[in-house]
Design a protein around this motif. Structure first.
Motif, mmCIF file in Angstrom:
data_model
loop_
_atom_site.group_PDB
_atom_site.id
_atom_site.type_symbol
_atom_site.label_atom_id
_atom_site.label_comp_id
_atom_site.label_asym_id
_atom_site.label_seq_id
_atom_site.Cartn_x
_atom_site.Cartn_y
_atom_site.Cartn_z
ATOM 1 N N ARG A 14 1.072 -0.754 0.246
ATOM 2 C CA ARG A 14 0.389 0.154 -0.300
ATOM 3 C C ARG A 14 1.042 1.054 -0.400
ATOM 4 O O ARG A 14 0.416 2.324 -0.443
ATOM 5 C CB ARG A 14 -0.806 -0.012 1.382
ATOM 6 C CG ARG A 14 -2.117 1.012 1.220
ATOM 7 C CD ARG A 14 -2.652 1.162 2.319
ATOM 8 N NE ARG A 14 -2.104 0.694 3.657
ATOM 9 C CZ ARG A 14 -1.986 1.699 4.450
ATOM 10 N NH1 ARG A 14 -2.365 2.572 4.441
ATOM 11 N NH2 ARG A 14 -1.455 1.393 5.724
ATOM 12 N N GLY A 20 -5.412 3.301 0.511
ATOM 13 C CA GLY A 20 -6.112 1.711 0.218
ATOM 14 C C GLY A 20 -4.841 1.392 -0.813
ATOM 15 O O GLY A 20 -3.729 2.219 -1.401
ATOM 16 N N GLU A 22 -4.379 0.387 -5.090
ATOM 17 C CA GLU A 22 -5.133 -0.014 -6.485
ATOM 18 C C GLU A 22 -4.343 -0.257 -7.383
ATOM 19 O O GLU A 22 -4.465 -0.582 -8.915
ATOM 20 C CB GLU A 22 -5.757 1.717 -6.656
ATOM 21 C CG GLU A 22 -6.619 2.064 -5.850
ATOM 22 C CD GLU A 22 -7.088 3.631 -6.703
ATOM 23 O OE1 GLU A 22 -6.328 4.622 -7.205
ATOM 24 O OE2 GLU A 22 -8.059 3.670 -6.027
ATOM 25 N N ALA A 43 -12.688 6.941 -5.011
ATOM 26 C CA ALA A 43 -13.131 6.347 -4.263
ATOM 27 C C ALA A 43 -12.501 5.055 -4.587
ATOM 28 O O ALA A 43 -10.814 5.062 -4.674
ATOM 29 C CB ALA A 43 -14.372 5.963 -4.768
ATOM 30 N N ARG A 44 -13.210 3.752 -4.697
ATOM 31 C CA ARG A 44 -12.861 2.382 -5.101
ATOM 32 C C ARG A 44 -12.438 2.169 -6.430
ATOM 33 O O ARG A 44 -12.238 0.766 -6.518
ATOM 34 C CB ARG A 44 -13.398 1.460 -4.533
ATOM 35 C CG ARG A 44 -13.301 1.773 -2.796
ATOM 36 C CD ARG A 44 -13.096 0.520 -2.431
ATOM 37 N NE ARG A 44 -13.324 -0.978 -2.275
ATOM 38 C CZ ARG A 44 -13.804 -1.580 -2.652
ATOM 39 N NH1 ARG A 44 -15.152 -1.125 -3.287
ATOM 40 N NH2 ARG A 44 -13.251 -3.353 -3.130
ATOM 41 N N GLU A 47 -8.714 0.320 -8.054
ATOM 42 C CA GLU A 47 -8.897 -0.943 -7.448
ATOM 43 C C GLU A 47 -10.137 -1.908 -8.166
ATOM 44 O O GLU A 47 -9.483 -2.700 -8.644
ATOM 45 C CB GLU A 47 -8.937 -0.230 -5.786
ATOM 46 C CG GLU A 47 -8.949 -2.052 -5.003
ATOM 47 C CD GLU A 47 -9.791 -2.228 -3.348
ATOM 48 O OE1 GLU A 47 -10.046 -2.646 -3.056
ATOM 49 O OE2 GLU A 47 -9.800 -1.219 -2.854
#
Length: 257
Positions: A14, A20, A22, A43-44, A47
């Protein structure tokens, strides 16, 4: 033809700043493929994009053995697999409002008896260490690389000093229904080390340091070298997710892979 013995190692981390990870990495020593991806999007979404791209490309490798036959066939195979991943990321980004605008870089390798077919989109990179020299086999699809290639600046450092951002991509998976994939084939020689990595590594660790760490791994396992590269990137700031995959070419193998 007798195949080489091959050693693989891979890591994803990370880093020290991002909340997070990605990035995505997929390696299969039996089928002989390596995939590294670096997601982009809010956001995510990044990822999701990198994981989807790696999943689609890995699935192609597992379903179709064309990449094992001939370097030209393998190069075409890699290009098609990356195009398939682009289509999957684009389609999902259009279908899901939360994922709108997501994308990912990718760099992929398919290993043959005495060659490596590769393809990439974005600024994730592929290097080959041979006889003490670290040589880039990829060329970033980025704005800063373009202005250097076009002669506006003599080096990337000059462009950065002028204020050109290093992370503005000119190509990424998922940004349009079709994407132009850069492909190539490299020969394998005993002692070669191939490094697939995201800019979380190359943005933190200078190329001469990468070269030193990989050169120091000769005669040792590859795992500590992978660990050392991640540690270096974190020690120097860890500003981004750090992902890498290593392939080392050994002497002749009497067994076919």
């Amino acid at each position: 033809m007798t195949a080489h013995t091959l050693e693989y190692a891979w890591r994803t981390d990370r880093g020290r700043v991002r909340k997070g990870n990605e990035d995505a990495v997929a390696v299969d020593p039996v089928l002989g493929f390596l995939i590294v991806a670096d997601g982009i999007g809010g956001a995510r979404a990044g990822e999701v994009a990198s994981a989807l791209a790696a999943e689609v490309i890995a699935k192609r490798f597992r379903e179709d053995m064309a990449h094992r036959l001939h370097p030209d066939a393998a190069k075409d195979f890699v290009e098609t697999a990356i195009q398939d991943a682009n289509g999957a990321v684009w389609t999902l980004s259009q279908a899901e409002p939360d994922l709108s605008g997501m994308g990912t870089t990718v760099v992929v390798g398919a290993v043959g008896d005495d060659w490596l077919a590769f393809g990439y989109v974005g600024d994730s990179r592929l290097y080959r260490l041979r006889e003490g020299r670290l040589e880039p086999l990829s060329r970033d699809h980025s704005f800063i690389q373009e202005v250097v290639d076009q002669g506006f600046f003599s080096t990337r450092e000059d462009a950065r000093r002028y204020g050109i951002g290093a992370n503005i991509l000119t190509r990424a998976l998922g940004s349009s229904p079709k994407v132009k994939v850069s492909c190539g084939v490299a020969d394998l020689a005993c002692g070669d080390i191939f490094l697939f990595c995201t800019d979380g590594l190359t943005g933190m660790v200078p190329e001469d340091w990468l070269c030193q760490v990989l050169t120091a791994s000769f005669g040792n396992d590859l795992e500590p070298a992978a660990e050392a590269l991640v540690r270096l990137a974190n020690e120097r700031g860890g500003n981004d997710n750090i992902t890498l995959a290593l392939l080392r070419v050994g002497g002749p193998s009497t067994e076919s892979r």
